[in-house]
Write a protein that holds these residues in place. Structure first.
Motif, PDB file in Angstrom:
ATOM      1  N   UNK A  96      23.571  -3.285   5.072  1.00 13.75           N
ATOM      2  CA  UNK A  96      23.260  -4.618   4.992  1.00 13.75           C
ATOM      3  C   UNK A  96      21.797  -4.538   5.126  1.00 13.75           C
ATOM      4  N   UNK A  97      21.392  -5.573   4.270  1.00 12.88           N
ATOM      5  CA  UNK A  97      19.912  -5.582   3.606  1.00 12.88           C
ATOM      6  C   UNK A  97      19.284  -7.023   4.027  1.00 12.88           C
ATOM      7  N   UNK A  98      18.066  -6.764   4.649  1.00 12.46           N
ATOM      8  CA  UNK A  98      16.957  -7.842   5.210  1.00 12.46           C
ATOM      9  C   UNK A  98      15.617  -7.502   4.791  1.00 12.46           C
ATOM     10  N   UNK A  99      14.755  -8.409   4.642  1.00 12.46           N
ATOM     11  CA  UNK A  99      13.524  -8.277   4.100  1.00 12.46           C
ATOM     12  C   UNK A  99      12.693  -7.635   5.642  1.00 12.46           C
ATOM     13  N   UNK A 100      11.740  -6.958   5.334  1.00 10.94           N
ATOM     14  CA  UNK A 100      10.941  -6.505   6.394  1.00 10.94           C
ATOM     15  C   UNK A 100      10.788  -7.864   7.688  1.00 10.94           C
ATOM     16  N   UNK A 138      20.527  -2.058   7.780  1.00 10.96           N
ATOM     17  CA  UNK A 138      20.524  -0.686   7.421  1.00 10.96           C
ATOM     18  C   UNK A 138      19.778  -0.175   6.258  1.00 10.96           C
ATOM     19  N   UNK A 139      19.156  -1.097   5.669  1.00 12.64           N
ATOM     20  CA  UNK A 139      18.317  -1.243   4.336  1.00 12.64           C
ATOM     21  C   UNK A 139      17.200  -2.260   4.457  1.00 12.64           C
ATOM     22  N   UNK A 140      16.281  -1.961   4.683  1.00  5.77           N
ATOM     23  CA  UNK A 140      14.904  -3.005   4.733  1.00  5.77           C
ATOM     24  C   UNK A 140      13.809  -2.795   3.490  1.00  5.77           C
TER      25      UNK A 140
END
Length: 316
Positions: A96-100, A138-140
């Protein structure tokens, strides 16, 4: 409450469209309800925007399974709003990818946003009892992340602030297809309650410079050619620019929030009043524009109690 939220009366079901915009690139749109995107490579599938609940996510998955049986490995969330992220658990993805900055907003105000959005717009949370909790990444990434889906390079970028301070876009360079999140709307009113309004037009110019050939906006139909893409970007820019400039004039004149709201409704309705969710968004949008014009750069957190108090004040 003096007047119910405009969205409370929005109960009609929407017609879903699932449209291919380039090789392996699809837009999932719903007549002005929140959109999702799908990118299919040789090995994996990426979804952009989860929908509001696991139950609603099932329909996105069904559309994907109508065109491929490849595993759904990645889910990109372009910003933190509940209607975009709370269905994430249904996909069973590896990442699951998001920006910081989006992750920071989840931590800061995700729980309040969930309750606030649910109370404002209950139809968008069908099957809300299936939500297991807040969605965390899970990934930033900070500025840019590149993912290979198998002969399909996808670029995920934070190019500037606008709809929120953490907005991401997803870009498929080989196809020149863009998934813009709520940075861009088409025939739908931008929600600006958590916006960075002074910066939004600058970010939109960066999106325009990509010269996308197809684009999935946050709301509204998928756009299938460069002219439509530029039109959507320009229309969104015109709306947020007018909103902020009119609010700045009101603040400069020393007017109250209610006076500002009445003036903006009078001035903006002839131009934008036919857009989807206009009446729902305007009280939140004007309040944020008034705050930013008054020097409040970091948007105040919306809560159920604050929503009701604001709505009563402006619609009394």
């Amino acid at each position: 409450m003096a007047k119910e939220f405009a969205s409370k009366a929005d109960l009609g079901e929407k017609v879903i469209s699932f449209v291919e915009l380039g090789k392996g690139c699809y837009g999932y749109t719903a007549e002005g309800d929140p959109n999702s995107g799908v990118i299919i490579g040789d090995d994996y599938v990426m979804v952009i925007e989860a929908q509001a609940t696991p139950r609603m996510a099932k329909d996105v998955i069904a559309k994907i399974r109508s065109v491929t049986d490849k595993p759904i490995k990645y889910l990109v969330l372009t910003h933190y709003h509940a209607v975009r992220v709370l269905g994430a658990s249904e996909y069973g993805v590896d990442e699951i990818i998001m920006s910081q900055k989006t992750n920071e907003m989840v931590e800061e105000r995700g729980a309040q946003d969930w309750q606030s959005e649910f109370e404002r717009f209950p139809r968008l949370f069908r099957g809300h009892e299936s939500i297991p909790g807040l969605t965390h990444p899970t990934m930033i990434f900070e500025d840019k992340l590149t993912v290979d889906l198998g002969n399909k390079k996808v670029e995920i970028m934070h190019v500037g602030e606008g709809h929120t301070r953490g907005d991401s876009i997803v870009w498929v360079p080989d196809e020149k297809v863009m998934f813009a999140g709520d940075l861009v709307e088409y025939g739908a009113t931008p929600y600006c309650g958590d916006a960075q309004l002074k910066n939004w037009p600058l970010t939109l110019q960066k999106l325009s410079d990509f010269k996308p050939k197809a684009l999935v906006p946050g709301r509204g139909e998928a756009l299938k050619n460069e002219v439509e893409c530029q039109e959507a970007i320009q229309m969104t820019s015109e709306y947020v620019t007018m909103l902020y400039q009119e609010a700045l004039l009101s603040v400069t004149r020393g007017e109250t929030l209610k006076q500002c709201y009445d003036a903006l409704m009078k001035n903006m309705t002839p131009r934008f009043g036919e857009w989807v969710i206009f009446e729902h968004c305007m009280p939140f949008n004007v309040t944020r524009a008034f705050d930013e014009a008054s020097g409040i750069s970091h948007p105040r957190i919306w809560t159920d109690e604050r929503d009701v108090a604001m709505w009563n004040e402006l619609n009394s």
